[in-house]
Design an enzyme around this catalytic site. Structure first.
Site, PDB file in Angstrom:
ATOM      1  N   ARG A  54     -19.226  24.546   8.444  1.00 39.13           N
ATOM      2  CA  ARG A  54     -19.725  24.738   7.066  1.00 39.13           C
ATOM      3  C   ARG A  54     -18.734  25.493   6.188  1.00 39.13           C
ATOM      4  O   ARG A  54     -19.139  26.242   5.299  1.00 39.13           O
ATOM      5  CB  ARG A  54     -21.068  25.479   7.066  1.00 39.13           C
ATOM      6  CG  ARG A  54     -22.177  24.780   7.817  1.00 39.13           C
ATOM      7  CD  ARG A  54     -22.739  23.636   6.984  1.00 39.13           C
ATOM      8  NE  ARG A  54     -23.992  23.163   7.534  1.00 39.13           N
ATOM      9  CZ  ARG A  54     -25.175  23.383   6.972  1.00 39.13           C
ATOM     10  NH1 ARG A  54     -25.281  24.067   5.877  1.00 39.13           N
ATOM     11  NH2 ARG A  54     -26.249  22.888   7.518  1.00 39.13           N
ATOM     12  N   ARG A  58     -21.742  27.113   0.218  1.00 40.04           N
ATOM     13  CA  ARG A  58     -22.252  28.057  -0.793  1.00 40.04           C
ATOM     14  C   ARG A  58     -21.629  29.445  -0.799  1.00 40.04           C
ATOM     15  O   ARG A  58     -21.832  30.190  -1.748  1.00 40.04           O
ATOM     16  CB  ARG A  58     -23.766  28.193  -0.635  1.00 40.04           C
ATOM     17  CG  ARG A  58     -24.504  27.056  -1.277  1.00 40.04           C
ATOM     18  CD  ARG A  58     -25.928  27.079  -0.866  1.00 40.04           C
ATOM     19  NE  ARG A  58     -25.995  27.037   0.593  1.00 40.04           N
ATOM     20  CZ  ARG A  58     -27.101  27.089   1.284  1.00 40.04           C
ATOM     21  NH1 ARG A  58     -28.247  27.220   0.673  1.00 40.04           N
ATOM     22  NH2 ARG A  58     -27.082  27.030   2.599  1.00 40.04           N
ATOM     23  N   ARG A  67     -21.760  22.860  -7.937  1.00 42.01           N
ATOM     24  CA  ARG A  67     -23.135  22.423  -7.672  1.00 42.01           C
ATOM     25  C   ARG A  67     -24.079  22.660  -8.852  1.00 42.01           C
ATOM     26  O   ARG A  67     -25.161  22.094  -8.895  1.00 42.01           O
ATOM     27  CB  ARG A  67     -23.654  23.102  -6.401  1.00 42.01           C
ATOM     28  CG  ARG A  67     -23.139  22.463  -5.115  1.00 42.01           C
ATOM     29  CD  ARG A  67     -23.979  21.264  -4.686  1.00 42.01           C
ATOM     30  NE  ARG A  67     -25.245  21.714  -4.135  1.00 42.01           N
ATOM     31  CZ  ARG A  67     -26.395  21.700  -4.776  1.00 42.01           C
ATOM     32  NH1 ARG A  67     -26.452  21.247  -6.007  1.00 42.01           N
ATOM     33  NH2 ARG A  67     -27.490  22.132  -4.194  1.00 42.01           N
ATOM     34  N   ASP A 103     -23.522  15.308   4.777  1.00 41.74           N
ATOM     35  CA  ASP A 103     -24.578  15.988   5.523  1.00 41.74           C
ATOM     36  C   ASP A 103     -24.988  15.088   6.685  1.00 41.74           C
ATOM     37  O   ASP A 103     -24.796  13.872   6.628  1.00 41.74           O
ATOM     38  CB  ASP A 103     -25.788  16.300   4.632  1.00 41.74           C
ATOM     39  CG  ASP A 103     -26.730  17.270   5.333  1.00 41.74           C
ATOM     40  OD1 ASP A 103     -26.435  18.485   5.337  1.00 41.74           O
ATOM     41  OD2 ASP A 103     -27.731  16.829   5.927  1.00 41.74           O
ATOM     42  N   TYR A 181     -35.653  15.646  12.281  1.00 37.61           N
ATOM     43  CA  TYR A 181     -35.810  15.659  10.822  1.00 37.61           C
ATOM     44  C   TYR A 181     -36.701  14.517  10.360  1.00 37.61           C
ATOM     45  O   TYR A 181     -37.567  14.686   9.511  1.00 37.61           O
ATOM     46  CB  TYR A 181     -34.444  15.556  10.130  1.00 37.61           C
ATOM     47  CG  TYR A 181     -33.805  16.911   9.923  1.00 37.61           C
ATOM     48  CD1 TYR A 181     -34.255  17.759   8.917  1.00 37.61           C
ATOM     49  CD2 TYR A 181     -32.780  17.349  10.741  1.00 37.61           C
ATOM     50  CE1 TYR A 181     -33.693  19.011   8.737  1.00 37.61           C
ATOM     51  CE2 TYR A 181     -32.211  18.594  10.568  1.00 37.61           C
ATOM     52  CZ  TYR A 181     -32.673  19.423   9.557  1.00 37.61           C
ATOM     53  OH  TYR A 181     -32.122  20.664   9.386  1.00 37.61           O
TER      54      TYR A 181
HETATM   55  O1  CP3 Z   1     -18.192  22.240   5.476  1.00 36.83           O
HETATM   56  C1  CP3 Z   1     -18.887  21.601   6.276  1.00 36.83           C
HETATM   57  O2  CP3 Z   1     -19.225  22.081   7.383  1.00 36.83           O
HETATM   58  C2  CP3 Z   1     -19.246  20.172   5.991  1.00 36.83           C
HETATM   59  C3  CP3 Z   1     -20.505  19.915   5.417  1.00 36.83           C
HETATM   60  C4  CP3 Z   1     -21.810  19.978   6.177  1.00 36.83           C
HETATM   61  C5  CP3 Z   1     -23.031  20.145   5.480  1.00 36.83           C
HETATM   62  N1  CP3 Z   1     -24.042  20.005   6.372  1.00 36.83           N
HETATM   63  C6  CP3 Z   1     -23.167  20.386   4.048  1.00 36.83           C
HETATM   64  C7  CP3 Z   1     -24.379  21.024   3.545  1.00 36.83           C
HETATM   65  C8  CP3 Z   1     -22.109  19.815   7.528  1.00 36.83           C
HETATM   66  C9  CP3 Z   1     -21.180  19.643   8.714  1.00 36.83           C
HETATM   67  C10 CP3 Z   1     -23.528  19.828   7.627  1.00 36.83           C
HETATM   68  C11 CP3 Z   1     -24.243  19.628   8.888  1.00 36.83           C
HETATM   69  C12 CP3 Z   1     -25.678  19.895   8.937  1.00 36.83           C
HETATM   70  N2  CP3 Z   1     -26.620  19.643   7.978  1.00 36.83           N
HETATM   71  C13 CP3 Z   1     -26.342  20.380  10.083  1.00 36.83           C
HETATM   72  C14 CP3 Z   1     -25.692  20.689  11.394  1.00 36.83           C
HETATM   73  C15 CP3 Z   1     -24.966  21.967  11.386  1.00 36.83           C
HETATM   74  C16 CP3 Z   1     -25.833  23.187  11.461  1.00 36.83           C
HETATM   75  O3  CP3 Z   1     -25.628  24.075  10.619  1.00 36.83           O
HETATM   76  O4  CP3 Z   1     -26.667  23.290  12.373  1.00 36.83           O
HETATM   77  C17 CP3 Z   1     -27.704  20.479   9.771  1.00 36.83           C
HETATM   78  C18 CP3 Z   1     -28.807  20.953  10.685  1.00 36.83           C
HETATM   79  C19 CP3 Z   1     -27.871  19.986   8.448  1.00 36.83           C
HETATM   80  C20 CP3 Z   1     -29.122  19.839   7.681  1.00 36.83           C
HETATM   81  C21 CP3 Z   1     -29.112  20.653   6.475  1.00 36.83           C
HETATM   82  N3  CP3 Z   1     -28.428  20.335   5.330  1.00 36.83           N
HETATM   83  C22 CP3 Z   1     -29.826  21.857   6.253  1.00 36.83           C
HETATM   84  C23 CP3 Z   1     -30.709  22.541   7.277  1.00 36.83           C
HETATM   85  C24 CP3 Z   1     -29.551  22.254   4.951  1.00 36.83           C
HETATM   86  C25 CP3 Z   1     -30.175  23.390   4.200  1.00 36.83           C
HETATM   87  C26 CP3 Z   1     -29.854  24.683   4.747  1.00 36.83           C
HETATM   88  C27 CP3 Z   1     -28.487  25.114   4.328  1.00 36.83           C
HETATM   89  O5  CP3 Z   1     -27.680  25.496   5.173  1.00 36.83           O
HETATM   90  O6  CP3 Z   1     -28.265  25.081   3.131  1.00 36.83           O
HETATM   91  C28 CP3 Z   1     -28.635  21.319   4.404  1.00 36.83           C
HETATM   92  C29 CP3 Z   1     -28.010  21.356   3.066  1.00 36.83           C
HETATM   93  C30 CP3 Z   1     -26.521  21.461   3.082  1.00 36.83           C
HETATM   94  N4  CP3 Z   1     -25.680  20.689   3.824  1.00 36.83           N
HETATM   95  C31 CP3 Z   1     -25.746  22.333   2.272  1.00 36.83           C
HETATM   96  C32 CP3 Z   1     -24.406  22.055   2.548  1.00 36.83           C
HETATM   97  C33 CP3 Z   1     -23.188  22.675   1.923  1.00 36.83           C
HETATM   98  C34 CP3 Z   1     -26.295  23.300   1.241  1.00 36.83           C
HETATM   99  C35 CP3 Z   1     -26.558  22.542  -0.003  1.00 36.83           C
HETATM  100  C36 CP3 Z   1     -26.519  23.414  -1.222  1.00 36.83           C
HETATM  101  O7  CP3 Z   1     -27.497  24.116  -1.451  1.00 36.83           O
HETATM  102  O8  CP3 Z   1     -25.510  23.359  -1.932  1.00 36.83           O
END
Ligand code: CP3
Length: 374
Positions: A54, A58, A67, A103, A181
């Site tokens: 990640r 943010r 964003r 994502d 999910y």
């Molecule tokens: O930089 C990176 O790592 C690449 C981008 C990436 C995102 N999601 C962007 C994202 C990656 C590799 C993921 C994987 C992901 N998404 C996982 C597996 C990794 C982990 O942390 O366990 C999971 C479970 C998700 C599902 C997901 N997407 C959740 C639970 C959330 C909300 C919670 C959170 O962390 O914000 C997201 C949204 C998400 N995916 C954001 C980002 C940057 C946040 C979106 C925002 O508010 O801007």
């Protein structure tokens, strides 16, 4: 004719041939020799390469700024924006790897899944799976066009990175985590709906796993074809299962996914899961090349459970970045020390970086790792 490096015929800086696939973007001799890919192949490196799960997101003000103008889905589905976000952390920090901004849920949209990312809540699925008829309705899209915006973003980023010798990782969610999910409709505290579905609808569960494997294998293979130099599978919710449940309901899908990707490409596959140290003896047999270790288990203990066979990636607790400099430095040194005993080590966090993380501490950790050599 070009030169063979391992199983890959290098035909020029931007062109290589691996098991039937021709790579035209960014993966050349130099990239093959990058610290990260060498460590993924199991070579001991002078210091561990470092990237953070990640790392685009943010905690970066420039991400939050972007964003404000674009929704999450818009950012992912616009290749230029996804590429820009992917590159944001690399402009600030000297990471040795990058991961494409997308994502785990986006490749499901064209299966007929209606979803969005809700502010402060996370992903939400508006038509969750509740019956075998719902599973039947899921479409298997053409892999070359499913989430093609991500493939375009991969092309842009790998072109940008090719002269910096930084490999780009592609990724997907694992069939179990994605099924969770789909069934829960979003986040969940117990995965009760998922486990009830598994236990009461075994055939529909198997069908769902099969459909996800079909879609995800194509999605990963296409990412490699478009320039991803390694592929990570995220099984974030695996910790909800005991070894027997894992074996029966999840292992077959994971093995099928990894086997299908391996048949088509030679890029390293990293398997990451959380809260799953009790499952490591089984994770050892999945066919992955590298194991991502979460922060709850010491690297040395994980290594023993994995038979000391694998390059390991991890596993600084993401909350250590909120500690004092003294504490943080000790923790980083501890992870690096344990890493020396492994086949090879890739420094990472033991789960994704948290949104409130102080940026100065990220810089400090990377500087510290780069100042240490073995
Ligand atoms: O930089 C990176 O790592 C690449 C981008 C990436 C995102 N999601 C962007 C994202 C990656 C590799 C993921 C994987 C992901 N998404 C996982 C597996 C990794 C982990 O942390 O366990 C999971 C479970 C998700 C599902 C997901 N997407 C959740 C639970 C959330 C909300 C919670 C959170 O962390 O914000 C997201 C949204 C998400 N995916 C954001 C980002 C940057 C946040 C979106 C925002 O508010 O801007």
């Amino acid at each position: 004719m070009g030169k063979w490096v391992s199983n890959t015929l290098i035909l020029g800086k931007r062109c290589m041939y691996t098991k039937g696939l021709i790579f035209l973007n960014g993966t050349g001799v130099e990239l093959h020799q990058s610290l990260l890919l060498r460590a993924y192949r199991g070579e001991k490196t002078a210091r561990p390469p470092v990237w953070f799960m990640r790392q685009a997101g943010r905690y970066l003000p420039e991400y939050r700024e972007l964003r404000k103008k674009h929704s999450m889905l818009e950012a992912i589905r616009t290749p230029e924006l996804a590429a820009e976000i992917t590159l944001q952390p690399l402009k600030r920090f000297e990471f040795d790897g990058s991961i494409i901004f997308a994502d785990i849920l986006t490749p499901l949209i064209e299966m007929g899944v209606e979803l969005d990312f809700v502010e402060k809540e996370g992903p939400k699925i508006f038509n969750p799976i509740r019956s075998s008829a719902d599973v039947e309705r899921l479409v298997i899209p053409d892999p070359t066009t499913n989430a093609a915006y991500t493939f375009h973003a991969i092309e842009i980023v790998s072109r940008e990175l090719s002269n910096r010798n930084i490999p780009l990782l592609g990724f997907c969610g694992a069939p179990f985590t994605l099924a969770s999910y789909l069934i829960e409709g979003g986040g969940s505290k117990s995965l009760l709906a998922t486990k009830r579905f598994m236990f009461t609808e075994p055939e529909a569960w198997a069908k769902l796993q099969q459909k996800l494997v079909a879609v995800l294998s194509g999605y990963l293979i296409e990412q490699a074809r478009h320039g991803a130099a390694a592929l990570q599978i995220f099984d974030s919710w695996l910790g909800y299962l005991n070894p027997g449940q894992f074996e029966r309901w999840v292992v077959p899908g994971l093995k099928a996914l990894i086997t299908a990707v391996k048949a088509a490409t030679d890029v390293p596959i990293i398997f990451f899961s959380t809260d799953s140290s009790t499952l490591l003896p089984q994770i050892k047999e999945l066919g992955a090349d590298v194991i991502g270790v979460d922060w709850r288990v010491p690297l040395s203990a994980a290594d023993r459970l994995l038979g000391s066979r694998f390059p390991l990636q991890g596993n600084l607790d993401p909350t250590a970045l909120f500690g004092s400099r003294d504490y943080l430095e000790k923790e980083v040194r501890q992870v690096i020390e344990s890493g020396r005993e492994l086949k090879s080590h890739i420094f990472n966090l033991g789960h994704g970086i948290l949104p409130e993380t102080p940026i100065a501490n990220v810089e400090f950790v990377i500087g510290l790792i780069k100042s240490i050599s073995q």
